[in-house]
Motif scaffolding. Structure first.
Motif, mmCIF file in Angstrom:
data_model
loop_
_atom_site.group_PDB
_atom_site.id
_atom_site.type_symbol
_atom_site.label_atom_id
_atom_site.label_comp_id
_atom_site.label_asym_id
_atom_site.label_seq_id
_atom_site.Cartn_x
_atom_site.Cartn_y
_atom_site.Cartn_z
ATOM 1 N N ALA A 78 0.835 -1.213 0.000
ATOM 2 C CA ALA A 78 0.000 0.000 0.000
ATOM 3 C C ALA A 78 0.861 1.249 0.000
ATOM 4 N N ILE A 83 0.877 4.054 -2.828
ATOM 5 C CA ILE A 83 0.545 5.454 -2.500
ATOM 6 C C ILE A 83 1.596 6.392 -3.085
ATOM 7 N N HIS A 131 -1.520 4.331 6.947
ATOM 8 C CA HIS A 131 -1.437 4.290 5.478
ATOM 9 C C HIS A 131 -2.832 4.168 4.839
ATOM 10 N N GLY A 134 -4.116 6.699 2.005
ATOM 11 C CA GLY A 134 -4.564 6.216 0.701
ATOM 12 C C GLY A 134 -5.902 6.818 0.309
ATOM 13 N N LEU A 164 -4.275 1.532 -6.873
ATOM 14 C CA LEU A 164 -4.242 1.384 -5.424
ATOM 15 C C LEU A 164 -4.689 -0.018 -4.985
ATOM 16 N N TRP A 175 -7.465 -1.344 -3.428
ATOM 17 C CA TRP A 175 -7.812 -1.310 -2.011
ATOM 18 C C TRP A 175 -8.710 -2.480 -1.645
ATOM 19 N N GLN A 199 -12.116 0.297 2.033
ATOM 20 C CA GLN A 199 -11.421 1.476 1.483
ATOM 21 C C GLN A 199 -12.091 1.918 0.173
#
Length: 894
Positions: free
Chosen positions: A20, A24, A80, A84, A125, A127, A131
């Motif tokens: 992650a 980012i 984090h 993000g 990303l 996620w 998220q």
């Protein structure tokens, strides 16, 4: 993920955090550079707002810098997830702010920029579901806030259209990230477990290598340690064997030979183990020379000729002319071929053949050792060169061994740059092929094993001192080399004469009879030598022989090894315990297994006692003596019990006969009075009938025929009553045992007594000649016939006869040589095979309680036997039963 182990969850969290943070950073760089580049589109779409929109874009790019710096800090690593989400919302907020400042926000094409943000969330990303939901929801809220600014009613359609695509894109991103997240978790868990397993396997492999090294060192150390005491045992033993006065004693010589043979056998096993350890450690040094193949193989076969001859096997050699030399270590090559030929002899039965063929193919010498033995199953061939592997590991295995020989052959051949292969057919034989590098040079002509001679006149060292003088040390070295070489040549294969044990039994011998069963000839010979003074010894070399000899000779005690070919000791014990004749014989199991489980298994199989090897001969004698004493006492008690039971049975039967005789006597006395009272009215009736017959002459002629018929019926009835009374008088009147009895008349009398039972649909077929006489007691014979006919009636009534055949009793008489036979046959239910042997036993009956005493056929048997005859029965269950009475022909009257 919650169902996984905590260490996997923690490892995944660390792994996911690093990914992650890296993504980012990538997202920040993309946003920093892509946001300002959007000004190029502003020039095309909103040229009047380009400078204003550029400020917004630069502001969004600058907002990324703190996030980029934060991800490198400890706080950023902890938060984090929030960073993000901020990474996604800052570019979305920038685009929403631009959309809000366009002339018609609801119609602005810049909603596509928000879709790009959503795609970045999904592709860059990647996620989790939570998220993704937060980020997508934030983007939608920002667009709604921007698109509804200054929106008129005419712009609602455009706004709804743009919002639909943003929501649909967001939904796709959420679903895609959810699936991708789960796949990442599964991949990580699988990868983590794989790494764990690989690590565990590597650790186990390391430990196995260490254990293998430790095992090798242990074998090497223990073999060296065993060699020393074994050498110190064999040296004085060979010295003793050389003494002429001891050789003259056959018993001592047998003991010494047994000790020496097993010492050499153990030394050979130790030497093979040491060679395997050296091969593992890479410490086996080869003294390579150019050896003459022909001379070498002839020497080997000369050595093996006596072993093969003792087992009744022919061995031959064939060498092609082109075969010259082979590059090898002579000692190791000798070990290869000795092991192969030893195996061929061991697995080939008497009368078989072993053929050794050598030929050259290119740069190789190929030697085949072919036998006509038992062969090897195809599924076992891949394992025969494995160390310590045995084709048969059961307790019934026929061929003994440690599983070292072929493994050593393979590894020694490979150490020479050659190989060993096998081709086999079960039941036909096996061919072992050795391939070694050939040479045309010959620099050594080995003398062959048969040329060995002892280094000293007695075949032993003159001294085995710990620190001997140089001359004695050289002599010791020579003797040790000779000893090791002779151990290599020790076959350990019993000769054919040792596999056949003579039976030396005597009916006059008063010593207890002992059966010893063991597949090792040396052990058999030793036990016989130790026990033959106290027992009459019978020997068996396998489980089948043990069962056969025990059943034939019924020994007083059995001493049996647990591991034997054909049948092991446990199976032998079970089979003997199932036989009535051998069930009580004491059974002592002898085995090398000393664990409790083996003892319990042996006792459960029916063993009387258990003795572990090594054992004391004194203990063997004591245990055998205790078992024999207990068995003989038990046998004596059993015999006395049998005599008492037989006496009691005879008394009971005598008592029953006395009761029966008394009943018959009472019946006779009672019948005599009744018969007298019946005869008087019968005489009056006969007189009255006679007068009535005379008076009938005065009747009218028309009435006389009917009157006469009535008179005849009455006369016939009175005659029948008179005949029955006469039979009853004769039956109750005692007669001499040697009277001549007419069987036809006796059978008819018995049938009249049972007339009420027989007339119910039963057909009686009588085929007995006139004056069919035998000598016996008429009344007793009538009793026999009544019992037989009564049983026949019961059998006919208990089962209807099919196929149109009515119930019938057939009685026939005939002569056969010096015998007079009477057969009584019925087509009733028959007698089951399982009870045929018991039907003449007293009190035995198949009828229900209250319907029979079980004495009828027993009394019949006794009466016929007393008359000098015999009664037998033959039956087909469900179809018929036939009793045959055999009488001797009556002699002439004197």
């Amino acid at each position: 993920m919650t169902a996984e182990a905590p260490e996997i969850v923690a490892a995944y969290a660390d792994h996911n955090r690093e990914i992650a943070l890296r993504r980012i950073r990538i997202g920040c760089f993309i946003a920093i550079f892509v946001l300002p580049l959007g000004s190029l589109i502003d020039l095309q779409m909103y040229s009047d707002y380009t400078s204003e929109f550029l400020k917004y874009r630069i502001a969004g790019s600058l907002a990324m810098i703190p996030l980029l710096l934060l991800v490198h800090s400890a706080a950023g690593r902890r938060h984090h997830v929030s960073i993000g989400i901020a990474l996604a919302l800052i570019p979305a907020a920038t685009m929403a702010f631009i959309i809000a400042h366009t002339p018609a926000p609801s119609k602005s094409p810049y909603y596509a920029g928000l879709n790009l943000v959503l795609l970045a969330i999904g592709l860059v990303l990647q996620w989790t579901q939570i998220q993704s939901l937060i980020a997508v929801a934030g983007v939608i809220v920002l667009y709604i806030a921007a698109g509804t600014r200054n929106m008129g009613s005419t712009q609602l359609g455009d706004f709804t259209n743009n919002l639909y695509f943003i929501v649909l894109t967001g939904l796709i991103v959420v679903i895609g990230n959810t699936v991708a997240s789960r796949l990442r978790v599964n991949d990580f868990v699988s990868s983590f477990k794989l790494k764990q397993s690989r690590g565990e396997l590597e650790e186990k492999n390391r430990k196995l290598r260490e254990l293998d090294e430790i095992k090798g060192r242990f074998f090497a150390n223990i073999s060296h340690e065993l060699r020393t005491p074994l050498t110190l045992l064999l040296a004085p033993l060979e010295s003793i064997r050389g003494q002429a006065e001891l050789q003259a004693d056959l018993r001592v010589r047998d003991l010494l030979d047994t000790m020496h043979a097993n010492g050499m056998r153990l030394l050979k096993l130790i030497n093979d183990l040491l060679d395997l350890v050296r091969l593992d450690a890479g410490a086996l040094r080869l003294d390579l020379r150019n050896v003459d193949v022909t001379a070498f193989l002839r020497g080997i076969l000369r050595t093996m000729a006596k072993v093969a001859e003792d087992k009744g096997i022919k061995i031959s050699l064939s060498i092609s002319p082109e075969v010259q030399g082979v590059r090898c270590d002579p000692d190791k090559l000798e070990k290869i071929f000795l092991n192969l030929i030893f195996n061929a002899v061991k697995f080939t039965s008497a009368g078989g053949r072993i053929q050794v063929n050598a030929r050259r193919e290119g740069p190789q010498i190929i030697t085949d050792v072919t036998d006509t033995g038992v062969g090897i199953p195809s599924e076992q061939i891949p394992h025969i060169f494995d160390r310590f592997w045995q084709a048969d590991t059961s307790a019934q295995r026929k061929y003994q061994g440690a599983g070292i020989g072929l493994a050593l052959v393979k590894e020694l051949a490979e150490a020479h740059g050659g190989r060993v292969t096998v081709n086999s057919q079960p039941g036909k034989g096996t061919t072992m092929t050795v391939v070694l590098p050939a040479t045309d040079e010959i620099d050594v002509t080995p003398p062959g094993p048969a040329a060995l001679t002892d280094p000293t006149p007695a075949g032993r060292p003159t001294s085995l001192a710990l620190t001997p003088p140089p001359a004695v040390a050289r002599e010791n070295d020579i003797w040790l080399s000779s000893l090791y070489r002779r151990a290599e040549l020790f076959a350990g294969i019993p000769a054919l004469r040792d596999t056949v044990r003579p039976l030396a039994t005597s009916g006059q011998n008063r010593k207890p009879r002992l059966l010893i069963a063991d597949d090792e000839p040396d052990m058999l010979r030793f036990l016989k030598l130790q026990l033959q003074d106290d027992y009459e010894v019978i020997e068996a070399i396998d489980g089948n022989q043990a069962v056969t000899l025990a059943t034939q000779f019924l020994p007083d005690v059995i001493l049996c090894d647990m591991m034997m070919p054909e049948k092991d000791g446990l199976q032998v014990c079970r089979e003997l315990r199932q036989q009535r004749s051998t069930r009580p014989i004491p059974f002592l199991i002898l085995t090398a297994r000393a664990d409790d489980e083996s003892k319990i298994t042996g006792l459960q199989a029916g063993a009387s006692d258990f003795l572990s090897k090594p054992f004391s001969t004194a203990e063997v004698r004591v245990r055998l003596k205790n078992l024999v004493d207990a068995y003989r006492l038990q046998k004596a008690l059993s015999w006395q019990n049998q005599k008492l039971e037989a006496t009691l049975d005879q008394l009971k039967e005598t008592e029953l006969q006395l009761v029966q005789s008394e009943k018959l006597a009472s019946l006779g006395r009672l019948s005599a009075g009744i018969i007298h009272e019946i005869n008087n009215p019968l005489n009056f009736a006969k007189t009255g009938l006679h007068l009535l017959a005379r008076e009938s002459l005065q009747l009218p002629a028309a009435r006389q025929p009917g009157f006469d018929e009535i008179i005849r019926d009455i006369q016939e009835g009175i005659s029948r009553v008179s005949t029955i009374v006469g039979d009853l008088r004769n039956f109750t009147h005692p007669s001499a045992p040697d009277d001549l009895v007419d069987l036809r008349d006796s059978v008819q009398s018995a049938l009249r007594f049972l007339a009420a039972e027989i007339k119910d649909g039963i057909t009686v077929k009588l085929d007995i000649p006139e004056a069919f006489l035998v000598r016996g007691n008429r009344n007793k014979l009538i009793q026999v016939f009544i019992n037989l006919f009564h049983n026949a009636c019961d059998a006919l009534k208990s089962r209807p006869v099919g196929n149109g055949e009515g119930p019938a009793i057939s009685i026939s008489g005939s002569d056969a040589g010096s015998l007079r036979l009477l057969r009584v046959r019925d087509n009733g239910t028959g007698i089951p095979e399982s009870v045929m042997a018991q039907i003449f036993d007293p009190f035995f009956t198949t009828k229900d309680v209250g319907q029979g005493t079980g004495l009828g056929l027993s009394i019949c048997h006794r009466i016929i036997t007393d008359a000098g005859g015999r009664i037998s029965v033959r039956s087909e269950p469900g179809r018929s039963t036939e009793f045959t009475l055999e009488f001797p022909l009556p002699g002439p009257e004197i």
